[in-house]
Design a protein around this motif. Structure first.
Motif, PDB file in Angstrom:
ATOM      1  N   MET A   1      -0.111   4.556   3.016  1.00  0.00           N
ATOM      2  CA  MET A   1      -0.666   3.229   3.235  1.00  0.00           C
ATOM      3  C   MET A   1       0.452   2.322   3.740  1.00  0.00           C
ATOM      4  N   THR A   2       0.195   1.655   4.842  1.00  0.00           N
ATOM      5  CA  THR A   2       1.216   0.780   5.392  1.00  0.00           C
ATOM      6  C   THR A   2       1.282  -0.513   4.611  1.00  0.00           C
ATOM      7  N   ARG A   3       2.375  -1.235   4.814  1.00  0.00           N
ATOM      8  CA  ARG A   3       2.572  -2.510   4.117  1.00  0.00           C
ATOM      9  C   ARG A   3       1.475  -3.505   4.471  1.00  0.00           C
ATOM     10  N   THR A   4       1.055  -3.540   5.747  1.00  0.00           N
ATOM     11  CA  THR A   4       0.005  -4.466   6.177  1.00  0.00           C
ATOM     12  C   THR A   4      -1.311  -4.153   5.485  1.00  0.00           C
ATOM     13  N   ASN A   5      -1.656  -2.871   5.377  1.00  0.00           N
ATOM     14  CA  ASN A   5      -2.888  -2.496   4.688  1.00  0.00           C
ATOM     15  C   ASN A   5      -2.822  -2.840   3.207  1.00  0.00           C
ATOM     16  N   LEU A   6      -1.654  -2.653   2.606  1.00  0.00           N
ATOM     17  CA  LEU A   6      -1.474  -3.015   1.204  1.00  0.00           C
ATOM     18  C   LEU A   6      -1.663  -4.516   1.011  1.00  0.00           C
ATOM     19  N   GLU A   7      -1.041  -5.321   1.879  1.00  0.00           N
ATOM     20  CA  GLU A   7      -1.191  -6.773   1.793  1.00  0.00           C
ATOM     21  C   GLU A   7      -2.646  -7.180   1.983  1.00  0.00           C
ATOM     22  N   GLU A  55       9.118 -10.429   1.571  1.00  0.00           N
ATOM     23  CA  GLU A  55       9.013 -10.329   3.022  1.00  0.00           C
ATOM     24  C   GLU A  55      10.398 -10.130   3.631  1.00  0.00           C
ATOM     25  N   GLU A  62       8.033 -11.919  14.954  1.00  0.00           N
ATOM     26  CA  GLU A  62       7.552 -11.827  13.575  1.00  0.00           C
ATOM     27  C   GLU A  62       7.888 -13.090  12.795  1.00  0.00           C
TER      28      GLU A  62
END
Length: 120
Positions: A1-7, A55, A62
């Protein structure tokens, strides 16, 4: 699971728990369920804040996205709190926590700007 999906998953869980905590449809009045929802609300708030504080800076693009997101969140929070204060003021009683939250947002922004200006 990527960080973006986790967030994204944590934010969705946070929002669902927040709406459930408000009990918009008055589906339950059980103190046990209300307490469980409050605990979930606190857990997802903590998870979101943990991700937010960890972060990692990236390239200029970004960082620009992060700055724009922060500004939009600050404006949205200010508008919502002001609308809450205005709505409650017209009914005669203003919840002091609305004032505390608005003042803490403004003071935090001021202190961070001062800190960043003198940090160099």
């Amino acid at each position: 699971m990527t960080r973006t999906n986790l967030e994204l998953g944590i934010v969705i869980c946070f929002l669902v728990t927040a709406v459930l905590f408000l009990n918009p449809l008055r589906l339950w009045m059980d103190p046990m369920m209300h307490t469980a929802t409050l605990i979930g609300f606190i857990v997802f708030s903590g998870a979101f804040l943990t991700l937010f504080m960890r972060e990692i800076g990236g390239d200029e693009r970004e960082n620009s996205h992060r700055v724009h997101a922060g500004r939009a969140a600050f404006v949205a929070g200010t508008v919502v709190l002001l609308l809450g204060i205005i709505t409650q003021a017209t009914s005669g009683i203003v919840d002091p926590w609305l004032i505390y939250a608005l003042c803490s947002m403004v003071l935090a922004k001021l202190f961070v700007r001062i800190y960043c200006a003198y940090r160099k």
